[in-house]
Design a protein around this motif. Structure first.
Motif, PDB file in Angstrom:
ATOM      1  N   UNK B 165      35.022  45.607 -48.823  1.00  0.00           N
ATOM      2  CA  UNK B 165      33.991  44.583 -48.738  1.00  0.00           C
ATOM      3  C   UNK B 165      34.638  43.252 -48.422  1.00  0.00           C
ATOM      4  N   UNK B 166      33.949  42.532 -47.554  1.00  0.00           N
ATOM      5  CA  UNK B 166      34.421  41.170 -47.310  1.00  0.00           C
ATOM      6  C   UNK B 166      34.189  40.400 -48.591  1.00  0.00           C
ATOM      7  N   UNK B 167      35.057  39.462 -48.853  1.00  0.00           N
ATOM      8  CA  UNK B 167      34.874  38.653 -50.054  1.00  0.00           C
ATOM      9  C   UNK B 167      33.584  37.851 -49.902  1.00  0.00           C
ATOM     10  N   UNK B 168      32.665  38.025 -50.839  1.00  0.00           N
ATOM     11  CA  UNK B 168      31.387  37.319 -50.732  1.00  0.00           C
ATOM     12  C   UNK B 168      31.512  36.001 -51.473  1.00  0.00           C
ATOM     13  N   UNK B 169      31.358  34.939 -50.728  1.00  0.00           N
ATOM     14  CA  UNK B 169      31.343  33.655 -51.402  1.00  0.00           C
ATOM     15  C   UNK B 169      29.995  33.013 -51.148  1.00  0.00           C
ATOM     16  N   UNK B 170      29.237  32.883 -52.173  1.00  0.00           N
ATOM     17  CA  UNK B 170      27.940  32.265 -52.035  1.00  0.00           C
ATOM     18  C   UNK B 170      27.827  31.245 -53.155  1.00  0.00           C
ATOM     19  N   UNK B 171      27.968  30.000 -52.777  1.00  0.00           N
ATOM     20  CA  UNK B 171      28.033  28.972 -53.822  1.00  0.00           C
ATOM     21  C   UNK B 171      26.726  28.878 -54.598  1.00  0.00           C
ATOM     22  N   UNK B 172      25.646  29.388 -54.036  1.00  0.00           N
ATOM     23  CA  UNK B 172      24.359  29.265 -54.716  1.00  0.00           C
ATOM     24  C   UNK B 172      24.114  30.390 -55.716  1.00  0.00           C
ATOM     25  N   UNK B 173      24.619  31.583 -55.415  1.00  0.00           N
ATOM     26  CA  UNK B 173      24.221  32.742 -56.204  1.00  0.00           C
ATOM     27  C   UNK B 173      25.289  33.269 -57.137  1.00  0.00           C
ATOM     28  N   UNK B 174      26.518  32.980 -56.828  1.00  0.00           N
ATOM     29  CA  UNK B 174      27.561  33.587 -57.650  1.00  0.00           C
ATOM     30  C   UNK B 174      28.617  32.560 -57.997  1.00  0.00           C
ATOM     31  N   UNK B 175      29.208  32.793 -59.100  1.00  0.00           N
ATOM     32  CA  UNK B 175      30.322  31.965 -59.527  1.00  0.00           C
ATOM     33  C   UNK B 175      31.528  32.896 -59.554  1.00  0.00           C
ATOM     34  N   UNK B 233      14.964  37.054 -83.912  1.00  0.00           N
ATOM     35  CA  UNK B 233      14.383  38.356 -83.566  1.00  0.00           C
ATOM     36  C   UNK B 233      15.359  39.294 -82.907  1.00  0.00           C
ATOM     37  N   UNK B 234      14.784  40.307 -82.245  1.00  0.00           N
ATOM     38  CA  UNK B 234      15.615  41.402 -81.742  1.00  0.00           C
ATOM     39  C   UNK B 234      16.505  41.028 -80.563  1.00  0.00           C
ATOM     40  N   UNK B 235      16.279  39.859 -79.962  1.00  0.00           N
ATOM     41  CA  UNK B 235      17.106  39.486 -78.804  1.00  0.00           C
ATOM     42  C   UNK B 235      18.338  38.670 -79.185  1.00  0.00           C
ATOM     43  N   UNK B 236      18.466  38.327 -80.460  1.00  0.00           N
ATOM     44  CA  UNK B 236      19.552  37.429 -80.884  1.00  0.00           C
ATOM     45  C   UNK B 236      20.909  37.904 -80.364  1.00  0.00           C
ATOM     46  N   UNK B 237      21.219  39.174 -80.602  1.00  0.00           N
ATOM     47  CA  UNK B 237      22.546  39.671 -80.191  1.00  0.00           C
ATOM     48  C   UNK B 237      22.565  40.088 -78.719  1.00  0.00           C
ATOM     49  N   UNK B 238      21.502  40.741 -78.281  1.00  0.00           N
ATOM     50  CA  UNK B 238      21.499  41.292 -76.913  1.00  0.00           C
ATOM     51  C   UNK B 238      21.615  40.190 -75.865  1.00  0.00           C
ATOM     52  N   UNK B 239      20.893  39.097 -76.076  1.00  0.00           N
ATOM     53  CA  UNK B 239      20.907  37.994 -75.117  1.00  0.00           C
ATOM     54  C   UNK B 239      22.323  37.416 -75.003  1.00  0.00           C
ATOM     55  N   UNK B 240      22.968  37.272 -76.147  1.00  0.00           N
ATOM     56  CA  UNK B 240      24.322  36.698 -76.164  1.00  0.00           C
ATOM     57  C   UNK B 240      25.300  37.621 -75.425  1.00  0.00           C
ATOM     58  N   UNK B 241      25.221  38.892 -75.711  1.00  0.00           N
ATOM     59  CA  UNK B 241      26.139  39.847 -75.062  1.00  0.00           C
ATOM     60  C   UNK B 241      25.863  39.928 -73.554  1.00  0.00           C
ATOM     61  N   UNK B 242      24.599  40.099 -73.204  1.00  0.00           N
ATOM     62  CA  UNK B 242      24.270  40.337 -71.791  1.00  0.00           C
ATOM     63  C   UNK B 242      24.524  39.105 -70.923  1.00  0.00           C
ATOM     64  N   UNK B 243      24.313  37.928 -71.474  1.00  0.00           N
ATOM     65  CA  UNK B 243      24.599  36.715 -70.695  1.00  0.00           C
ATOM     66  C   UNK B 243      26.088  36.636 -70.396  1.00  0.00           C
ATOM     67  N   UNK B 244      26.905  36.989 -71.380  1.00  0.00           N
ATOM     68  CA  UNK B 244      28.356  36.983 -71.146  1.00  0.00           C
ATOM     69  C   UNK B 244      28.761  38.059 -70.129  1.00  0.00           C
ATOM     70  N   UNK B 245      28.103  39.185 -70.205  1.00  0.00           N
ATOM     71  CA  UNK B 245      28.427  40.270 -69.278  1.00  0.00           C
ATOM     72  C   UNK B 245      28.060  39.868 -67.840  1.00  0.00           C
ATOM     73  N   UNK B 246      26.879  39.312 -67.667  1.00  0.00           N
ATOM     74  CA  UNK B 246      26.465  38.889 -66.321  1.00  0.00           C
ATOM     75  C   UNK B 246      27.393  37.789 -65.790  1.00  0.00           C
ATOM     76  N   UNK B 247      27.779  36.876 -66.668  1.00  0.00           N
ATOM     77  CA  UNK B 247      28.726  35.836 -66.240  1.00  0.00           C
ATOM     78  C   UNK B 247      30.038  36.498 -65.831  1.00  0.00           C
ATOM     79  N   UNK B 248      30.438  37.510 -66.578  1.00  0.00           N
ATOM     80  CA  UNK B 248      31.667  38.238 -66.273  1.00  0.00           C
ATOM     81  C   UNK B 248      31.592  38.949 -64.931  1.00  0.00           C
ATOM     82  N   UNK B 249      30.380  39.310 -64.537  1.00  0.00           N
ATOM     83  CA  UNK B 249      30.207  39.988 -63.242  1.00  0.00           C
ATOM     84  C   UNK B 249      30.063  38.988 -62.095  1.00  0.00           C
ATOM     85  N   UNK B 250      30.061  37.706 -62.433  1.00  0.00           N
ATOM     86  CA  UNK B 250      30.070  36.690 -61.385  1.00  0.00           C
ATOM     87  C   UNK B 250      28.796  35.888 -61.234  1.00  0.00           C
ATOM     88  N   UNK B 251      27.818  36.093 -62.101  1.00  0.00           N
ATOM     89  CA  UNK B 251      26.548  35.376 -61.955  1.00  0.00           C
ATOM     90  C   UNK B 251      26.480  34.169 -62.884  1.00  0.00           C
TER      91      UNK B 251
END
Lengths: 316, 552
Positions: B165-175, B233-251
């Protein structure tokens, strides 16, 4: 229950009021000063009036360039439109483009909207790209030199071209004029605006604060002004015991029309602008301040803007 | 409805532009040299100069505070930074017009940003005006949920497919900072937004935030500059984990943090919510959720407290509350939110980095994938410089979701509900196990290659990274451990399905058994009822959740 309802209603009212304030309404009171020098010395000697302490924090210089149509449509309809250049020791040089309404009565509520940053506005002068501020600077200089030059005339013409070109652009004073009266302030009318008056003001600026060391009972009975830290003036960021109520300034201004051998008009004014997050409470505190200031320093309330006063003097 | 509206809008735009004389005269020569989304062609004239009238029309709409309505929708308040940014773009385009500059990549990018903000701004207005979803819309979301589990299939290409894959650089969508470990990216993003989640936070009560079904309340920093949202509520832990995971994937993402008694909420009298009791009552009325179990210490700030925490001094005598646990999500002053990031417009559905995000959603088992859970933001980079950034928001409806058809309620973060495998290979097809209430258009166009691109990003997460993200979420120890094994297993299933050689194999066992205090709490990969201790404010086993109101 009734108390709770009242509280909720007054809270909604406050939110609405603070919204309208942020959208361009300021509460300002203006007073004519008979003797500026004596008044300034007195303020420094005895800075507490009506329980509020005036904390001198800056001496700024303002240049104002007023625009109007050839038949003074803006003035006749109770508005003033100006470019302002502010030179302050604290913040350096800044420019803005402001539309203000005249005060309706002594309660001091005025509409004010502005483009607060002109740094990214550029235009063409002949074939060169030039910053808007470089177009208006020579016009401001006229307040000092009072000598019309060819360069000044060139900038005047370029500014008029800019006004014609920008009459429909996303510039807040123009958007506001169209919203106030779309028929009167159409593109042609805005394109007909031209510089008519330039002025220079020496402004002594004060924070109006409640200082617990000066008036502990008033300090305790007044809720703290809820203003974001970054919105607080630097001096008040450094001293968090003071409760900020208003801004005040003493202006010594001289205006000249943009013409050869211009007549000069001198005006001296003291202004107070409400900065309290509950405007009614701020107004109450300013009332007490005003009452004592009027007696003590013989200040007289003024409703007309400096622009309207200067044009009236010129036309009479 | 908004999906349909989006489709309709795209269709109308297509019809309009393809029949418009301006488009037919302009777009062909322009498009043949510089490709651009069809929506942008209206910003240019037939002679390839910018169309000043159209630019001004857009900029006036975006900046004029007197323009309150558009097509009957009340427009959102315009933030100062947003207005300033639009005007800086407008001025560059006006200058391009004066200089008679022909269309080039720079003007296209400026126009792209302008149109993106316009579409997002209007989407926000439309979304704000939708008080309640219609029966049809709810039915559609329900059907999507029903259809999505085990029915989303992607064909495995028979012929050789590209693995480079070509390196995707999109300053708007990914970090995408590939040099940085995935687990470090969340903190880097937060730093850029000047988010300062201190170990000990003192916040002031402000107001109820709008929307959503999870109980939440908006609070302010002590400097009254930055806002935060407390969630329970039930999102306390999931939101924290998933936000970090998505950031880790480049978003780019929201920034939630876990707090217990190290968060003190002060009721200083300015907010209309004046006491912890009022907060409890109001949340119960507004969300139908009682957060009593989350309440920790309450009372009035004392001199003693102020001695150990001097910043409490101005609030002596004021009511305060602490919580057993909550998440605190940053709403920094530096970041202004607009509407959605418009996944269906501006050729965004052709972006691999966006289409590939489907696999990330599947990885975390995110159920609520509505367009409203994306956001276009304007980030202040300092010195009055801004950049647009698309974020994935509200990722907490994930990590094992139970949807009750009968009660119309749902619950997230149920570890036993999270399948051990995210993807299965069935013949020549890949089958995904997650349910989703909405399949935004770009996901409908997602192909094998897009997903494989994302699989490579997922492969970059190693054991240390996954562990640190799970630790940040502060699940009870056994549940966190079970999640670690499940996510490692899901990751392995993804890499296997996409033939990605695992650079950092993470050991896991589906037979995980954990004992705590002599009691078996996890047996053969399943959380037991015995672990559902009364000390937790919410059950991790019981399905009873909150009503599905789909964010309205």
């Amino acid at each position: 229950m009734a108390n709770k309802t009242n509280f909720v209603l007054s809270f909604i009212f406050l939110i609405k009021l603070s919204c309208s304030y942020s959208q361009g309404i300021e509460e300002q009171r203006k007073y004519c000063v008979k003797n500026a020098d004596t008044f300034e010395v007195s303020l420094k000697k005895d800075p507490t009036i009506g329980g509020i302490s005036l904390l001198h924090h800056a001496d700024d210089v303002y240049y104002d360039l007023y625009l109007d149509s050839p038949d003074y449509t803006l003035k006749r309809n109770g508005y003033s439109l100006r470019f302002r250049k502010r030179i302050s020791n604290e913040n350096g040089v800044s420019y803005s483009f402001q539309l203000k309404s005249e005060m309706v009565d002594l309660n001091g509520v005025r509409m004010e909207v502005e483009e607060s940053d002109l740094s990214f506005y550029k235009f063409l002068q002949d074939t060169s790209i030039i910053h808007l501020t470089d177009i208006i600077d020579p016009l401001f200089d006229f307040a000092d030199t009072k000598i019309p030059t060819i360069a000044l005339q060139k900038c005047r013409e370029t500014l008029q071209e800019w006004l014609i070109f920008k009459s429909n652009a996303p510039i807040l004073p123009f958007q506001q004029l169209k919203s106030l009266n779309a028929v009167l302030f159409n593109d042609a009318m805005i394109g007909s605006f031209a510089p008519v008056l330039v002025g220079k003001s020496l402004r002594s600026r004060f924070h109006g604060v409640i200082d617990p060391e000066q008036n502990d009972s008033l300090y305790r009975s007044t809720i703290r002004n809820q203003i974001a830290f970054k919105e607080l003036p630097k001096k008040l960021q450094e001293n968090d015991t003071l409760n900020w109520i208003f801004e005040a300034s003493l202006d010594k201004s001289q205006f000249v029309p943009l013409e050869e051998n211009p007549r000069t008009i001198d005006l001296i004014e003291f202004e107070v602008e409400n900065k309290f997050f509950i405007p009614e409470r701020g107004a109450q505190l300013i009332d007490s301040f005003q009452k004592e200031a009027e007696t003590k320093y013989n200040l007289g309330p003024v409703t007309k803007s400096k622009y309207a006063q200067a044009i009236d003097i010129l036309h009479n | 409805m908004f999906l349909l509206r989006g489709l309709l809008k795209t269709f109308l735009l297509f019809v309009f532009y393809s029949t418009s004389p301006i488009y037919s005269q302009v777009a062909s020569p322009v498009a043949s040299t510089i490709p651009m989304p069809v929506e942008l062609s209206f910003y240019f004239q037939k002679d390839s100069l910018v169309n000043l009238e159209h630019i001004r029309s857009t900029c006036n709409l975006l900046t004029d505070p007197n323009a309150l309505y558009k097509d009957g929708f009340l427009l959102p308040a315009r933030k100062k930074a947003f207005i300033r940014y639009v005007k800086t773009i407008s001025e560059q385009l006006e200058l391009a017009y004066l200089l008679k500059k022909k269309i080039d990549t720079k003007t296209i990018e400026l126009v792209y940003q302008l149109e993106w903000m316009r579409l997002s701004f209007i989407q926000k207005a439309e979304s704000n005006s939708t008080i309640k979803l219609s029966f049809h819309e709810k039915k559609q979301l329900f059907l999507n949920t029903l259809k999505s589990k085990n029915s989303r299939r992607i064909a495995i290409p028979q012929a050789n497919f590209s693995t480079e894959y070509e390196s995707i650089y999109s300053s708007f969508f990914t970090e995408l900072v590939d040099s940085l470990c995935p687990e470090e990216r969340f903190d880097l993003l937060a730093k850029k937004k000047k988010i300062n989640a201190k170990t000990q936070m003192i916040v002031l009560a402000n107001q109820f935030s709008i929307g959503g079904s999870a109980p939440k309340f908006e609070v302010l920093d002590l400097d009254i500059e930055n806002k935060w949202i407390i969630k329970w509520g039930d999102e306390v832990h999931t939101d924290i984990f998933c936000s970090r995971l998505f950031a880790g994937l480049g978003y780019d993402v929201d920034h939630p943090y876990y707090y217990t008694e190290n968060l003190i909420l002060i009721f200083d009298g300015v907010s209309n919510v004046k006491t912890p009791e009022e907060l409890l009552d109001s949340l119960n009325i507004k969300y139908g959720v009682n957060i009593q179990n989350y309440m920790g210490k309450t009372g009035k700030v004392t001199g003693e407290m102020a001695k150990s925490l001097p910043s409490l001094t101005p609030f002596i005598g004021k009511p305060y509350a602490q919580f057993v646990e909550c998440s605190l999500e940053a709403r920094p002053d530096r970041v202004k939110r607009l509407g959605s990031f418009m996944p269906y417009a501006l050729k965004n559905d052709s972006r691999m980095e966006l289409r590939g995000s489907l696999l990330a959603q599947i990885f975390i088992d995110n159920w609520d994938t509505k367009e409203d859970n994306t956001a276009l933001t304007l980030v202040n980079k300092g010195n009055k410089h801004y950049r647009l950034s698309a974020i994935f928001s509200d990722l907490g409806t994930s990590m094992g979701v139970h949807i009750s058809w009968l009660n119309q309620d749902f619950k997230v973060g149920l570890v036993n509900e999270l399948p051990w495998e995210a993807v299965k290979i069935k013949g020549q097809k890949l089958v995904f196990t997650s349910r989703m209430n909405s399949l935004v258009d770009l996901y409908k166009k997602t192909n094998y290659e897009d997903l494989r691109w994302m699989a490579l990003k997922i492969a970059a997460i190693d054991s240390v990274g996954l562990r640190s993200m799970i630790e940040a979420a502060h699940w009870p120890k056994a549940i966190g451990e079970l999640y670690f094994h499940k996510m490692a297993s899901r990751r392995a299933s993804i890499l296997r399905a996409f033939h990605v050689l695992d650079p950092h194999p993470i050991a896991f066992t589906k037979q995980l058994t954990i004992h705590e205090n002599g009691k078996c709490v996890v047996k053969k990969g399943k959380l037991l009822k015995a672990a559902d201790l009364a000390t937790y404010p919410i059950s991790y086993i019981n399905f009873k959740g909150r009503m599905r109101n789909y964010g309205k």
